[in-house]
Write an enzyme that holds these catalytic residues in place. Structure first.
Site, PDB file in Angstrom:
ATOM      1  N   GLU A 102       0.877  -1.336  -0.014  1.00 17.76           N
ATOM      2  CA  GLU A 102      -0.028   0.065  -0.035  1.00 17.76           C
ATOM      3  C   GLU A 102       0.904   1.170  -0.009  1.00 17.76           C
ATOM      4  O   GLU A 102       0.492   2.453  -0.486  1.00 17.76           O
ATOM      5  CB  GLU A 102      -0.962   0.153   1.123  1.00 17.76           C
ATOM      6  CG  GLU A 102      -2.149  -1.140   1.150  1.00 17.76           C
ATOM      7  CD  GLU A 102      -1.561  -2.177   2.005  1.00 17.76           C
ATOM      8  OE1 GLU A 102      -2.315  -2.928   2.721  1.00 17.76           O
ATOM      9  OE2 GLU A 102      -0.123  -2.790   1.944  1.00 17.76           O
TER      10      GLU A 102
ATOM     11  N   CYS B 194      -0.720   0.000   7.633  1.00 18.46           N
ATOM     12  CA  CYS B 194      -1.056   0.455   6.352  1.00 18.46           C
ATOM     13  C   CYS B 194      -2.630   0.999   6.085  1.00 18.46           C
ATOM     14  O   CYS B 194      -2.890   1.871   5.541  1.00 18.46           O
ATOM     15  CB  CYS B 194      -1.066  -0.687   5.309  1.00 18.46           C
ATOM     16  SG  CYS B 194       0.700  -1.283   4.867  1.00 18.46           S
TER      17      CYS B 194
ATOM     18  N   TRP C  39      19.114 -38.328 -16.119  1.00 19.25           N
ATOM     19  CA  TRP C  39      18.067 -37.326 -15.892  1.00 19.25           C
ATOM     20  C   TRP C  39      16.781 -38.010 -16.296  1.00 19.25           C
ATOM     21  O   TRP C  39      16.566 -38.184 -17.482  1.00 19.25           O
ATOM     22  CB  TRP C  39      18.260 -35.918 -16.195  1.00 19.25           C
ATOM     23  CG  TRP C  39      19.414 -35.246 -15.816  1.00 19.25           C
ATOM     24  CD1 TRP C  39      20.665 -35.156 -16.346  1.00 19.25           C
ATOM     25  CD2 TRP C  39      19.510 -34.748 -14.492  1.00 19.25           C
ATOM     26  NE1 TRP C  39      21.496 -34.234 -15.637  1.00 19.25           N
ATOM     27  CE2 TRP C  39      20.896 -34.112 -14.504  1.00 19.25           C
ATOM     28  CE3 TRP C  39      18.687 -34.571 -13.410  1.00 19.25           C
ATOM     29  CZ2 TRP C  39      21.316 -33.292 -13.297  1.00 19.25           C
ATOM     30  CZ3 TRP C  39      19.091 -34.066 -12.389  1.00 19.25           C
ATOM     31  CH2 TRP C  39      20.537 -33.417 -12.350  1.00 19.25           C
TER      32      TRP C  39
ATOM     33  N   SER D 132      18.875 -38.537  10.502  1.00 22.77           N
ATOM     34  CA  SER D 132      18.687 -38.860  11.738  1.00 22.77           C
ATOM     35  C   SER D 132      19.955 -39.265  12.450  1.00 22.77           C
ATOM     36  O   SER D 132      20.010 -38.868  13.908  1.00 22.77           O
ATOM     37  CB  SER D 132      17.942 -40.130  11.703  1.00 22.77           C
ATOM     38  OG  SER D 132      16.601 -39.911  10.950  1.00 22.77           O
TER      39      SER D 132
ATOM     40  N   GLY E 197      13.565 -38.492  -1.204  1.00 25.26           N
ATOM     41  CA  GLY E 197      13.207 -39.334  -1.787  1.00 25.26           C
ATOM     42  C   GLY E 197      11.701 -40.078  -1.129  1.00 25.26           C
ATOM     43  O   GLY E 197      11.208 -39.317  -0.510  1.00 25.26           O
ATOM     44  N   PRO E 198      11.522 -41.137  -1.543  1.00 28.35           N
ATOM     45  CA  PRO E 198      10.040 -41.777  -1.201  1.00 28.35           C
ATOM     46  C   PRO E 198       9.769 -41.896   0.333  1.00 28.35           C
ATOM     47  O   PRO E 198       8.676 -42.097   0.810  1.00 28.35           O
ATOM     48  CB  PRO E 198       9.975 -42.989  -2.072  1.00 28.35           C
ATOM     49  CG  PRO E 198      11.390 -43.561  -2.369  1.00 28.35           C
ATOM     50  CD  PRO E 198      12.119 -42.131  -2.464  1.00 28.35           C
TER      51      PRO E 198
END
Length: 366
Positions: free
Chosen positions: A56, A88, A173, A225, A291-292
């Site tokens: 603003e 504002c 890739w 971890s 990853g998964p």
């Protein structure tokens, strides 16, 4: 009912707000357009960086004296508090704005109330114009304000048969150069990029933004971890961007590396605790590139908000799938997503889908 011209002004404000993605956190992205009584746009602005003038203020400076008697279209309810900048709502009043139309109400308890301040000063106020569009553009900050944790986007690349790597583990890739460039754009818009120990060991990822001019580098986070995956000399430890290692509370963090110790959970660390720690550091948006297994931990914790898949026109027939676990055991438990966008990138298809998450009480602002 808003007119076509009013909708166009708000849509322009939403476009302006998007220019601040990646540079305003932990503040929201906000755009503002000021239109005079004849319908002419006399001022535009957007929030450019945290600590700098709000949208603003930029728009009012551009409008100058033409702001008096004009209408301000703002993507977020004007703030009502003094932080690093002034409120504002009061700036709009002082400039003589006659009418304010905003898209989304401010859920931040320390900043809300701008609409009431404006009404008290006899400024006409309307809300909700293009609310869904404005919400989508400000999803990260709104999630943070409402749920007290960062917004999480899980990004992955896969073949048409759902494989993220070949049977021998090779993955470079799967997708095209166009898709990989788009990932750097995503990184530039987020506060943190998160991977797990498996990705750190296999790929030695760099995780910094490349090819995006003027980009702020996100925090690189490795969920490690047992503190065994990130070795001295790892690319993620260079000085291209800050790095944080998340390790278990019963593990000694490596010396010389910024680390956080977190409680263990089934198969790894507590993802809710990780997000709480990142939120306390000012992180409002996370790009999950792990990853998964790590993706499954986030899904099981119910903290994935958006999924972006880069789908390549290729088949592998074997290899890891995109998601492991997630706490889903039957078709009735499948997470149903709302597909919001499909875009062609070179030979690939980028699919964006939103995922509803259970609400948590909002955390206090730090």
């Amino acid at each position: 009912m808003a007119t076509a011209a009013e909708a166009a002004a708000m849509r322009r404000a939403i476009e302006l707000a998007a220019r601040g993605l990646g540079s305003t956190s932990p503040n929201p992205v906000v755009g503002c357009v000021i239109v005079d009584a004849s319908g002419e746009t006399v001022g535009e602005g957007y929030h450019q960086r945290a600590g700098g003038p709000h949208a603003e203020v930029h728009a009012l400076r551009a409008a100058g004296g033409k702001a008096r008697g004009a209408t301000a279209f703002v993507t977020l309810e004007p703030c009502n508090h003094t932080g690093r900048t002034g409120p504002c709502a009061q700036a709009l009043i002082d400039a003589g704005i006659a009418r304010v139309v905003y898209a989304v109400g401010d859920p931040n308890p320390t900043a809300t109330g701008g609409a009431q301040t404006l009404r008290t000063a006899q400024v006409e106020v309307e809300s909700g114009l293009l609310e869904a569009e404005a919400e989508a553009g400000n999803r990260a900050w709104l999630t943070s304000a409402r749920l007290g944790r960062p917004h999480v986007t899980w990004k992955y690349a896969a073949t048409l048969d759902g494989r993220t790597a070949a049977a021998d583990g090779t993955s470079r890739w799967i997708t095209s150069a166009e898709s990989r460039a788009d990932v750097h754009r995503l990184r530039a818009e987020c506060d943190a990029v998160v991977v797990g120990s498996g990705t750190a060991r296999t790929d030695d990822p760099h995780l910094a933004v490349r090819g995006v001019e003027g980009a702020n580098q996100p925090l690189r986070v490795v969920v490690d971890s047992d503190a065994t995956a990130v070795k001295p000399g790892a690319r993620v430890l260079d000085d291209a961007a800050p790095t944080l290692l998340a390790v278990a509370a019963d593990v000694r963090p490596p010396e010389g590396v910024d680390s956080v110790q977190l409680p263990r959970a089934a198969g790894g660390l507590d993802m809710t605790a990780l997000l709480d720690s990142l939120h306390a550091r000012g992180v409002r948006s996370v790009l999950l590139e792990g990853g998964p297994t790590l993706a499954g931990a986030f899904v099981a914790a119910g903290v994935v908000d958006r999924v972006i898949c880069y789908l390549a026109p290729a088949l592998l027939g074997a290899g890891p799938a995109a998601l492991t676990g997630g706490g889903i055991t039957t078709i009735a438990e499948a997470l149903r997503l709302d597909m919001s966008e499909t875009v062609r990138l070179g030979p690939d298809l980028r699919i964006t889908a939103e995922l509803a998450v259970p609400a948590r009480p909002a955390a206090k602002e730090h």
